[in-house]
Design an enzyme around this catalytic site. Structure first.
Site, short mmCIF file in Angstrom:
data_model
loop_
_atom_site.label_atom_id
_atom_site.label_comp_id
_atom_site.label_asym_id
_atom_site.label_seq_id
_atom_site.Cartn_x
_atom_site.Cartn_y
_atom_site.Cartn_z
N GLU A 46 -22.56 -1.61 -24.60
CA GLU A 46 -23.22 -2.07 -25.23
C GLU A 46 -24.22 -1.23 -26.52
O GLU A 46 -24.55 -1.35 -27.67
CB GLU A 46 -24.29 -2.29 -24.42
CG GLU A 46 -24.62 -3.62 -22.95
CD GLU A 46 -24.05 -2.69 -22.26
OE1 GLU A 46 -23.31 -2.07 -22.02
OE2 GLU A 46 -24.79 -3.12 -21.45
N CYS A 79 -29.11 0.44 -20.43
CA CYS A 79 -28.73 -0.41 -21.52
C CYS A 79 -30.09 -1.45 -22.05
O CYS A 79 -30.16 -1.99 -22.64
CB CYS A 79 -27.25 -1.43 -21.01
SG CYS A 79 -25.85 0.14 -21.30
N ALA A 148 8.61 1.89 0.59
CA ALA A 148 9.59 1.68 0.26
C ALA A 148 10.57 1.95 1.62
O ALA A 148 10.42 2.48 2.14
CB ALA A 148 10.72 3.04 -0.24
N THR A 190 4.34 13.80 6.22
CA THR A 190 5.04 13.40 5.21
C THR A 190 5.17 14.67 4.83
O THR A 190 6.38 15.02 4.04
CB THR A 190 4.34 12.41 4.38
OG1 THR A 190 4.43 10.85 5.15
CG2 THR A 190 5.07 12.65 3.34
N ASP A 194 8.51 16.15 4.21
CA ASP A 194 9.36 15.95 3.22
C ASP A 194 8.71 16.74 1.62
O ASP A 194 9.73 16.98 0.95
CB ASP A 194 9.07 14.40 2.22
CG ASP A 194 9.84 13.18 2.92
OD1 ASP A 194 10.23 13.42 3.90
OD2 ASP A 194 9.03 12.65 3.02
N LEU A 198 3.22 15.51 -4.70
CA LEU A 198 2.72 14.25 -5.12
C LEU A 198 1.83 14.53 -6.49
O LEU A 198 0.88 14.55 -6.78
CB LEU A 198 1.63 14.58 -4.36
CG LEU A 198 1.80 14.59 -2.56
CD1 LEU A 198 0.13 14.78 -1.32
CD2 LEU A 198 2.36 13.25 -1.91
N ARG A 201 5.06 11.32 -12.17
CA ARG A 201 6.49 12.00 -13.06
C ARG A 201 6.61 11.28 -14.24
O ARG A 201 6.80 9.61 -13.69
CB ARG A 201 7.21 12.72 -12.55
CG ARG A 201 6.28 14.35 -11.95
CD ARG A 201 7.53 14.70 -11.49
NE ARG A 201 8.45 14.29 -10.21
CZ ARG A 201 7.81 14.16 -9.51
NH1 ARG A 201 6.97 14.63 -8.57
NH2 ARG A 201 8.61 13.17 -8.09
N GLU A 261 0.81 6.88 0.09
CA GLU A 261 2.23 6.65 0.09
C GLU A 261 2.97 7.07 1.42
O GLU A 261 3.71 7.79 1.17
CB GLU A 261 2.61 7.95 -0.97
CG GLU A 261 2.68 7.06 -2.14
CD GLU A 261 3.83 7.47 -3.20
OE1 GLU A 261 3.50 7.75 -4.43
OE2 GLU A 261 5.04 7.49 -3.24
N1 NAP Z 1 10.08 5.19 3.14
C1 NAP Z 1 8.56 5.81 2.06
O1 NAP Z 1 7.88 5.08 2.19
C2 NAP Z 1 7.29 7.08 3.27
C3 NAP Z 1 6.55 6.81 2.16
C4 NAP Z 1 6.97 8.57 3.08
C5 NAP Z 1 6.91 9.31 4.37
N2 NAP Z 1 8.10 7.78 4.46
C6 NAP Z 1 9.15 9.49 5.63
O2 NAP Z 1 7.84 8.90 6.68
C7 NAP Z 1 8.75 10.26 7.46
C8 NAP Z 1 7.04 11.27 7.75
O3 NAP Z 1 6.14 9.73 8.90
P1 NAP Z 1 4.64 9.92 9.93
O4 NAP Z 1 4.43 8.60 9.48
O5 NAP Z 1 4.82 11.32 10.44
O6 NAP Z 1 3.84 10.83 7.85
P2 NAP Z 1 2.27 10.36 7.81
O7 NAP Z 1 2.13 8.55 8.20
O8 NAP Z 1 2.03 10.92 6.68
O9 NAP Z 1 1.86 11.60 9.16
C9 NAP Z 1 1.08 11.53 9.92
C10 NAP Z 1 -0.33 11.66 10.65
O10 NAP Z 1 -0.69 11.40 9.28
C11 NAP Z 1 -2.31 11.95 10.01
N3 NAP Z 1 -3.29 10.99 10.31
C12 NAP Z 1 -4.41 11.01 10.02
N4 NAP Z 1 -4.86 9.74 9.77
C13 NAP Z 1 -4.53 9.82 10.85
C14 NAP Z 1 -4.49 7.93 12.06
N5 NAP Z 1 -6.19 7.54 11.52
N6 NAP Z 1 -3.87 7.63 12.61
C15 NAP Z 1 -3.03 8.24 12.64
N7 NAP Z 1 -2.62 9.83 11.89
C16 NAP Z 1 -3.83 9.85 10.69
C17 NAP Z 1 -2.14 12.64 11.60
O11 NAP Z 1 -1.39 13.82 11.62
P3 NAP Z 1 -1.79 15.06 12.19
O12 NAP Z 1 -1.28 14.90 13.54
O13 NAP Z 1 -1.97 16.12 12.03
O14 NAP Z 1 -3.33 14.84 12.93
C18 NAP Z 1 -0.37 12.02 11.88
O15 NAP Z 1 0.50 12.72 12.39
C19 NAP Z 1 9.11 10.69 6.92
O16 NAP Z 1 10.15 10.40 7.94
C20 NAP Z 1 9.73 10.54 5.26
O17 NAP Z 1 10.65 11.66 4.55
C21 NAP Z 1 8.73 7.59 4.30
#
Ligand code: NAP
Length: 332
Positions: A46, A79, A148, A190, A194, A198, A201, A261
């Protein structure tokens, strides 16, 4: 109002302030000024439009604005008061300002004898400002959870490899979605599995102009070698698992939209807590089988406790399918 909405879209869609557009008409119904908001710290729409008018032109004019004129002194003055002082005759707006500090502008204008009409094309503006409106109402960022998966719902192969399940068209879209968010959020799992950068790009590897703040949630340490430390923005590391507290912390830092993600544990935790506002699901035409499912524990023990979704759109991206959906049940 349609013109005002188009002008609103010129402003930045990220950050603490909403996109707002404004059109000013004289008593003959001719447009005499247009304005929009260019982001926090700059003139509101405005005031931007008002700055283009002589005092004589402003006197008796009609302001058509996408959001109720604000009633609050922040980095700029209210405003509503500026319109009153300019001698505006009529104000037409679309959506009501949901902010606690900034609402009440319409009443202030009416009290000053200005004719006020609200709710014109309100749904269009609610859609344009979907994320900002939710953040303003709930005092937490809008949450999009993305994953994904293979067509059989696996986010990784048996050995944990997951890059890349989806194709190049899907990945390009994901980077655009990252760039559109204020923050990109992953769990420590993650980062450790991986080591993602982050960043957002282009397919050629160039950084998008707008980068999301990288956020990592979890109690485990993020190692010094992690690529996220090379991100152009300083990572926000949240060393606990309390998602409500994490969202508050992000909101307080000005984050209004986040893109979660991964991986499966964190995605499931957001959904199970009723904190996922939108899901982006990329399904690739592959089968992986095994136990690395895209989502883990959701707190659903029996079918009656299922989380129902409303599918907003289904698109084909290269060989993949991209689905946008919204949970229709919230547990907050
Ligand atoms: N396909 C896809 O889209 C995709 C995307 C990303 C990753 N990935 C794959 O996923 C795998 C990793 O899986 P992930 O499940 O371990 O990864 P994540 O979900 O990124 O991390 C898990 C961690 O998140 C933390 N966290 C924070 N708040 C939480 C809550 N409220 N509840 C539970 N956990 C919480 C915990 O960490 P702390 O134990 O440290 O407290 C938990 O261990 C890899 O193989 C990766 O390649 C796939």
């Amino acid at each position: 109002m349609r013109r005002a909405i188009a002008l609103a879209s010129n402003g930045p869609s990220n950050g603490v302030n909403p996109q707002v557009g404004c059109v000013v008409l004289n008593s003959a119904g001719t447009i005499i000024a247009e304005g929009w908001h260019r982001g926090a710290g700059t003139a509101h729409a405005e005031v931007d439009a008002l700055s283009q008018l002589t005092p004589e032109q402003a006197q008796g004019s009609t302001f058509v604005v996408t959001l109720e004129p604000c009633n609050h002194t922040g980095r700029t003055g209210p405003c509503a008061q500026a319109l009153i002082e300019a001698g505006v005759a009529q104000v037409v707006y679309a959506a009501t300002d949901p902010g606690h500090a900034s609402s009440g502008g319409a009443q202030r204008l009416r009290d000053a004898g200005i004719e006020v009409l609200g709710g014109v094309l309100e749904d269009d503006v609610e859609e344009l400002l979907e994320e900002w409106m939710l953040a303003a109402r709930l005092h937490r960022p809008h949450v999009t959870v993305k994953w994904a998966a293979s067509l059989d719902g696996r986010a990784a192969a048996h050995d944990g490899t997951s890059q890349w399940i989806s194709g190049p068209e899907s990945r390009a879209r994901v980077h655009e979605q990252r760039s559109a968010a204020d923050a990109i959020v992953v769990g420590t799992g993650t980062v450790l599995a991986d080591n993602p950068s982050l960043t957002a790009r282009t397919p050629e590897g160039e950084l998008h102009d707008h980068q999301p703040i990288p956020v990592i949630i979890g109690t485990r340490n993020v190692p010094g070698y992690a690529l996220v430390h090379q991100h152009p923005l300083e990572p926000l590391i949240i060393g606990h698992n309390d998602l409500h507290a994490a969202l508050s912390e992000m909101f307080d830092k000005g984050i209004r939209s986040i893109f979660v993600e991964g991986g499966p544990t964190l995605a499931s935790a957001f959904i199970a807590s009723g904190l996922a506002d939108r899901l982006y699901v990329y399904l690739a035409p592959v089968l992986l089988g095994g136990d690395k499912v895209a989502l883990g524990e959701l707190g659903v023990n029996t079918l009656a406790e299922r989380i129902d979704l409303e599918i907003s759109s289904v698109e084909t991206l290269g060989a993949d399918i991209f689905i946008t959906a919204k949970p229709t049940r919230k547990d907050e």
